[in-house]
Scaffold this active site. Structure first.
Site, PDB file in Angstrom:
ATOM      1  CG  ASP A   7     -21.211   6.383 -33.863  1.00 51.80           C
ATOM      2  OD1 ASP A   7     -20.721   5.755 -33.023  1.00 51.80           O
ATOM      3  OD2 ASP A   7     -20.545   6.204 -35.139  1.00 51.80           O
ATOM      4  CG  ASP A   9     -14.657   6.359 -33.876  1.00 56.09           C
ATOM      5  OD1 ASP A   9     -13.530   6.873 -34.067  1.00 56.09           O
ATOM      6  OD2 ASP A   9     -14.836   5.954 -32.437  1.00 56.09           O
ATOM      7  N   GLY A  44     -18.379   0.184 -33.782  1.00 56.63           N
ATOM      8  CA  GLY A  44     -19.301   0.367 -32.902  1.00 56.63           C
ATOM      9  C   GLY A  44     -19.019  -0.509 -31.541  1.00 56.63           C
ATOM     10  NE  ARG A  47      -9.014   0.497 -27.085  1.00 52.00           N
ATOM     11  CZ  ARG A  47      -8.443   1.426 -25.987  1.00 52.00           C
ATOM     12  NH1 ARG A  47      -7.736   0.896 -25.092  1.00 52.00           N
ATOM     13  NH2 ARG A  47      -9.319   2.710 -25.950  1.00 52.00           N
ATOM     14  CB  SER A 115     -14.289   5.690 -28.724  1.00 49.39           C
ATOM     15  OG  SER A 115     -12.842   5.873 -28.760  1.00 49.39           O
ATOM     16  CG  ASN A 117      -8.672   6.422 -27.736  1.00 52.81           C
ATOM     17  OD1 ASN A 117      -7.940   6.756 -26.745  1.00 52.81           O
ATOM     18  ND2 ASN A 117      -8.755   5.429 -28.276  1.00 52.81           N
ATOM     19  CG  ASP A 169     -20.230   4.661 -38.569  1.00 58.81           C
ATOM     20  OD1 ASP A 169     -20.506   4.675 -37.245  1.00 58.81           O
ATOM     21  OD2 ASP A 169     -19.191   4.109 -39.023  1.00 58.81           O
TER      22      ASP A 169
HETATM   23  P1  B16 Z   1     -11.490   2.836 -28.871  1.00 61.81           P
HETATM   24  P2  B16 Z   1     -18.155   4.725 -32.209  1.00 61.81           P
HETATM   25  C1  B16 Z   1     -16.220   2.751 -31.883  1.00 61.81           C
HETATM   26  O1  B16 Z   1     -16.572   4.208 -31.857  1.00 61.81           O
HETATM   27  C2  B16 Z   1     -15.464   2.227 -33.056  1.00 61.81           C
HETATM   28  O2  B16 Z   1     -16.606   2.213 -34.191  1.00 61.81           O
HETATM   29  C3  B16 Z   1     -15.035   1.017 -32.859  1.00 61.81           C
HETATM   30  O3  B16 Z   1     -14.336   0.660 -34.197  1.00 61.81           O
HETATM   31  C4  B16 Z   1     -14.018   0.998 -31.863  1.00 61.81           C
HETATM   32  O4  B16 Z   1     -13.629  -0.512 -31.553  1.00 61.81           O
HETATM   33  C5  B16 Z   1     -14.791   1.544 -30.525  1.00 61.81           C
HETATM   34  O5  B16 Z   1     -15.220   2.898 -30.816  1.00 61.81           O
HETATM   35  C6  B16 Z   1     -13.802   1.630 -29.180  1.00 61.81           C
HETATM   36  O6  B16 Z   1     -12.966   2.523 -29.599  1.00 61.81           O
HETATM   37  O7  B16 Z   1     -10.525   1.631 -28.956  1.00 61.81           O
HETATM   38  O8  B16 Z   1     -11.181   4.061 -28.999  1.00 61.81           O
HETATM   39  O9  B16 Z   1     -12.101   2.732 -27.197  1.00 61.81           O
HETATM   40  O10 B16 Z   1     -18.342   4.449 -33.632  1.00 61.81           O
HETATM   41  O11 B16 Z   1     -18.976   4.201 -31.142  1.00 61.81           O
HETATM   42  O12 B16 Z   1     -18.057   6.292 -31.888  1.00 61.81           O
HETATM   43 MG    MG Z   2     -19.250   4.454 -35.404  1.00 62.53          MG
END
Ligand code: B16
Ligand code: MG
Length: 210
Positions: A7, A9, A44, A47, A115, A117, A169
């Site tokens: 993962d 973030d 996780g 958005r 994400s 991003n 996490d």
């Molecule tokens: P984005 P991960 C997740 O990343 C985040 O934990 C989560 O808080 C977020 O809403 C999701 O990505 C979407 O992110 O807005 O950048 O598309 O923990 O799966 O790496």
């Molecule tokens: Mg994460």
């Protein structure tokens, strides 16, 4: 184990804090109660699903889908301003050393992040070409706790789930890993919740269990 799926973030970088600050600014602007306990439920999840969780404490006039999309976009703009300031120095030295040692030991390494991003974050951290496979919010239709993102990562690695470890996490991410048939190692919030097959205090401990 032949493959490790990370993962992003909250595991490889602290962008989870940037998510929190960006959502907090949006929630404060709307007069919505939002704290770190609620924030943990956003780990996780996508958005738009995150926004829906935040709006559970919104008691104003009903929002249209267009208005919700605008709110999510506002949050993402603030979030990306934080991402843009990151550099390879934001990848912890111990995180980088752990990744390098796992590579040296011959493991296939992948990203499994919800994400959208992810490509931007990997570029900012100097990891754009590091991983053997990247599965992220741009190639899935269901976010964690659905296992889709990890099943795609394993497929991209050319490995069955039974030969891959997921590192997470988020409680939702650990659930996704278990649902997909992966071994799950947890750090951070998910580790404190004790939901992993291995619950680590820090990422370098991976080197002791692999
Ligand atoms: P984005 P991960 C997740 O990343 C985040 O934990 C989560 O808080 C977020 O809403 C999701 O990505 C979407 O992110 O807005 O950048 O598309 O923990 O799966 O790496
Ligand atoms: Mg994460």
């Amino acid at each position: 184990m032949k493959g490790i799926i990370f993962d992003l973030d909250g595991v490889l970088c602290s962008t989870d804090e940037y998510h929190y600050l960006a959502w907090k600014r949006l929630a404060d602007g709307l007069g919505i109660r939002f704290d770190r306990a609620i924030n943990n439920r956003l780990r996780g999840v996508s958005r738009m699903e995150s926004l829906e969780i935040i709006l559970e404490n919104y008691h104003g006039k009903p929002l249209t889908d267009v208005e919700k999309a605008e709110l999510a976009e506002q949050k993402n703009t603030v979030y990306r301003e934080s991402l843009a300031k990151m550099s390879p120095a934001d990848l912890g030295v111990e995180i980088r050393a752990t990744l390098d040692e796992l590579r040296r030991r011959g493991y296939r390494l992948a990203i499994g992040s919800s994400s959208k991003n992810t490509p931007f974050i990997l570029e900012r951290l100097g990891l754009a070409d590091f991983f053997d496979a990247v599965s992220d919010g741009n190639n899935i239709t269901r976010s964690k706790p659905d296992p889709e993102v990890f099943l795609k990562a394993a497929e991209f690695l050319g490995l069955p789930p039974g030969e891959c470890m997921v590192v997470e996490d988020a409680v939702s991410g650990a659930q996704a890993g278990h649902a997909g048939g992966f071994t799950v190692a947890c750090v951070g919030d998910a580790s404190r919740a004790g939901v992993g097959d291995y619950n680590l205090t820090a990422l370098p401990e991976l080197l002791k269990i692999l």
